[in-house]
Scaffold this motif. Structure first.
Motif, mmCIF file in Angstrom:
data_model
loop_
_atom_site.group_PDB
_atom_site.id
_atom_site.type_symbol
_atom_site.label_atom_id
_atom_site.label_comp_id
_atom_site.label_asym_id
_atom_site.label_seq_id
_atom_site.Cartn_x
_atom_site.Cartn_y
_atom_site.Cartn_z
ATOM 1 N N PRO A 194 0.847 -1.204 0.000
ATOM 2 C CA PRO A 194 0.000 0.000 0.000
ATOM 3 C C PRO A 194 0.879 1.250 0.000
ATOM 4 N N TYR A 195 0.315 2.377 -0.367
ATOM 5 C CA TYR A 195 1.103 3.610 -0.357
ATOM 6 C C TYR A 195 0.280 4.785 0.159
ATOM 7 N N ASP A 196 0.991 5.793 0.609
ATOM 8 C CA ASP A 196 0.384 7.014 1.143
ATOM 9 C C ASP A 196 1.361 8.146 0.844
ATOM 10 N N GLU A 197 1.033 8.976 -0.157
ATOM 11 C CA GLU A 197 1.964 9.997 -0.626
ATOM 12 C C GLU A 197 1.292 11.367 -0.695
ATOM 13 N N GLU A 198 2.083 12.414 -0.431
ATOM 14 C CA GLU A 198 1.644 13.786 -0.631
ATOM 15 C C GLU A 198 2.303 14.294 -1.913
ATOM 16 N N LEU A 199 1.468 14.641 -2.901
ATOM 17 C CA LEU A 199 1.967 14.921 -4.240
ATOM 18 C C LEU A 199 1.290 16.157 -4.827
ATOM 19 N N VAL A 200 1.867 16.646 -5.914
ATOM 20 C CA VAL A 200 1.282 17.795 -6.622
ATOM 21 C C VAL A 200 0.529 17.281 -7.842
ATOM 22 N N LEU A 201 -0.726 17.685 -7.935
ATOM 23 C CA LEU A 201 -1.594 17.310 -9.057
ATOM 24 C C LEU A 201 -1.788 18.528 -9.961
ATOM 25 N N ILE A 202 -1.725 18.304 -11.259
ATOM 26 C CA ILE A 202 -2.025 19.365 -12.229
ATOM 27 C C ILE A 202 -3.384 19.050 -12.839
ATOM 28 N N THR A 203 -4.382 19.877 -12.585
ATOM 29 C CA THR A 203 -5.729 19.609 -13.078
ATOM 30 C C THR A 203 -5.798 19.843 -14.589
ATOM 31 N N SER A 204 -6.911 19.439 -15.169
ATOM 32 C CA SER A 204 -7.083 19.613 -16.618
ATOM 33 C C SER A 204 -7.095 21.091 -17.012
ATOM 34 N N LYS A 205 -7.329 21.973 -16.036
ATOM 35 C CA LYS A 205 -7.325 23.413 -16.302
ATOM 36 C C LYS A 205 -5.980 24.051 -15.973
ATOM 37 N N GLY A 206 -4.982 23.195 -15.618
ATOM 38 C CA GLY A 206 -3.643 23.703 -15.369
ATOM 39 C C GLY A 206 -3.380 24.190 -13.963
ATOM 40 N N ASN A 207 -4.296 23.952 -13.047
ATOM 41 C CA ASN A 207 -4.106 24.381 -11.663
ATOM 42 C C ASN A 207 -3.291 23.360 -10.882
ATOM 43 N N GLU A 208 -2.341 23.840 -10.074
ATOM 44 C CA GLU A 208 -1.530 22.968 -9.221
ATOM 45 C C GLU A 208 -2.211 22.809 -7.866
ATOM 46 N N VAL A 209 -2.398 21.559 -7.450
ATOM 47 C CA VAL A 209 -3.074 21.275 -6.184
ATOM 48 C C VAL A 209 -2.310 20.185 -5.442
ATOM 49 N N TRP A 210 -2.041 20.419 -4.170
ATOM 50 C CA TRP A 210 -1.436 19.388 -3.342
ATOM 51 C C TRP A 210 -2.514 18.385 -2.936
ATOM 52 N N VAL A 211 -2.217 17.097 -3.102
ATOM 53 C CA VAL A 211 -3.172 16.057 -2.738
ATOM 54 C C VAL A 211 -2.469 14.966 -1.938
ATOM 55 N N ARG A 212 -3.269 14.260 -1.166
ATOM 56 C CA ARG A 212 -2.773 13.073 -0.478
ATOM 57 C C ARG A 212 -3.351 11.867 -1.202
ATOM 58 N N ALA A 213 -2.476 11.080 -1.809
ATOM 59 C CA ALA A 213 -2.905 9.923 -2.598
ATOM 60 C C ALA A 213 -2.611 8.637 -1.832
ATOM 61 N N LYS A 214 -3.653 7.844 -1.620
ATOM 62 C CA LYS A 214 -3.504 6.578 -0.907
ATOM 63 C C LYS A 214 -3.999 5.439 -1.786
ATOM 64 N N GLY A 215 -3.279 4.329 -1.772
ATOM 65 C CA GLY A 215 -3.670 3.177 -2.567
ATOM 66 C C GLY A 215 -3.532 1.891 -1.775
ATOM 67 N N GLU A 216 -4.458 0.969 -2.009
ATOM 68 C CA GLU A 216 -4.477 -0.317 -1.298
ATOM 69 C C GLU A 216 -4.716 -1.427 -2.316
ATOM 70 N N PRO A 217 -3.777 -2.382 -2.429
ATOM 71 C CA PRO A 217 -3.963 -3.478 -3.387
ATOM 72 C C PRO A 217 -4.818 -4.600 -2.803
ATOM 73 N N GLU A 218 -5.526 -5.289 -3.662
ATOM 74 C CA GLU A 218 -6.282 -6.490 -3.272
ATOM 75 C C GLU A 218 -5.621 -7.683 -3.948
ATOM 76 N N MET A 219 -5.078 -8.576 -3.133
ATOM 77 C CA MET A 219 -4.303 -9.696 -3.650
ATOM 78 C C MET A 219 -5.112 -10.988 -3.600
ATOM 79 N N VAL A 220 -5.034 -11.761 -4.665
ATOM 80 C CA VAL A 220 -5.662 -13.082 -4.730
ATOM 81 C C VAL A 220 -4.606 -14.069 -5.214
ATOM 82 N N HIS A 221 -4.276 -15.042 -4.349
ATOM 83 C CA HIS A 221 -3.250 -16.034 -4.670
ATOM 84 C C HIS A 221 -1.934 -15.362 -5.054
ATOM 85 N N GLY A 222 -1.604 -14.307 -4.306
ATOM 86 C CA GLY A 222 -0.336 -13.627 -4.526
ATOM 87 C C GLY A 222 -0.309 -12.680 -5.705
#
Length: 303
Positions: A194-222
């Motif tokens: 899993p991950y938890d990162e603070e990153l800069v996002l560039i929106t489709s309108k070109g705006n810079e936004v700080w976001v916290r991105a978190k991800g969790e994998p679901e594993m089946v048989h490895g």
């Protein structure tokens, strides 16, 4: 177009079902229909609006419309308010049925109360808006990606926007942010991390936004079969934090260059906290057990 099911089959239908004639009177019904919508057990021959007192006008309209046509009418989550102002959601499927002469003699109504599920979904959406947190999901079996409405709002894309993985990663600012999210997603898929990162996002309108991105994998048989997570707008808080760190760093540089001593005295505990310049200016030892006492001894007695 349907024909009437046998009584035995209808009785044991797993979802609430009723058969109505052209006057919208109930001919027969399943046991589940009684459990979910009717207080009395025997209501054959009664109009459905007499059996279920509070039905949305849209359902009335669809029932009448169904008698005029040959195709099914479906509504997946119709919200309305009861007399108590309590919200309720119904899901229905209306199919006209033919009699022996091929005419439309009535309706087969499948009616479900989906209030609990829809209420939970509505609360989740409200929670997303309040916390500025969107959700997303990547199905690695079908390669389908889902973005919640808040996630699309944060990226400043239309609500009908259909994301793909590579395009989604490219929203992150080129350089450190994009490299880190790409590595995090890769490690999550490959190793189940899993991950938890603070990153800069560039929106489709070109705006810079700080976001916290978190991800969790679901594993089946490895093997990772699904990746899901959240993305939260932390722009205001992060920029305030960075501003504070910048100001603090500048202050440290200024005090070091100007040889300024800084100290804090906590009266309740008689504790002094000071910077390195204070030790040098007053000739204090950093190993002293009582900085306050040593400091006071060095103050001119006339002060």
């Amino acid at each position: 177009m349907n024909t009437l099911p046998s009584n035995y089959t209808l009785k044991h239908f797993p979802i609430p079902t009723a058969i109505l004639n052209r006057e919208l009177k109930i001919i027969d019904y399943s046991d589940t229909f009684t459990i979910h919508f009717a207080e009395k057990k025997d209501f054959k021959g009664k109009e459905i609006i007499r059996v279920i007192e509070e039905l949305p006008p849209q359902l009335h309209t669809d029932l009448r419309k169904s008698l005029q046509g040959t195709t099914a009418i479906q509504n997946d989550n119709h919200k309305f308010f009861l007399k108590t102002n309590k919200p309720k959601w119904l899901k229905w499927n209306i199919n006209p049925w033919q009699g022996n002469e091929g005419t439309i003699d009535g309706i087969i109504l499948v009616l479900e109360d989906v209030s609990d599920f829809m209420r939970e979904q509505e609360l989740l959406l409200k929670a997303e808006r309040v916390s500025k947190t969107g959700s997303w999901e990547l199905n690695l079996i079908t390669n389908e990606i889902y973005w919640s409405p808040m996630t699309k709002l944060m990226h400043e894309v239309p609500l009908d926007f259909l994301p793909v993985l590579e395009e989604g990663l490219n929203f992150f600012k080129e350089g450190d942010s994009r490299d880190r999210i790409a590595l995090s997603v890769s490690n999550a898929i490959a190793d189940g991390k899993p991950y938890d990162e603070e990153l800069v996002l560039i929106t489709s309108k070109g705006n810079e936004v700080w976001v916290r991105a978190k991800g969790e994998p679901e594993m089946v048989h490895g093997k990772c079969v699904r990746l899901f997570g959240t993305i939260q707008d932390i722009d205001k808080e992060k920029k305030a934090e960075l501003k504070y760190l910048e100001t603090s760093e500048r202050l440290q540089i200024a005090t070091a260059v100007a040889n300024i001593g800084i100290w804090e005295l906590y009266l309740d505990e008689n504790i002094v906290i000071c910077n390195d310049n204070m030790y040098d200016i007053y000739g204090l030892s950093k190993d002293s057990s009582n900085i306050l006492e040593d400091w006071l001894k060095r103050i001119h007695p006339k002060i």
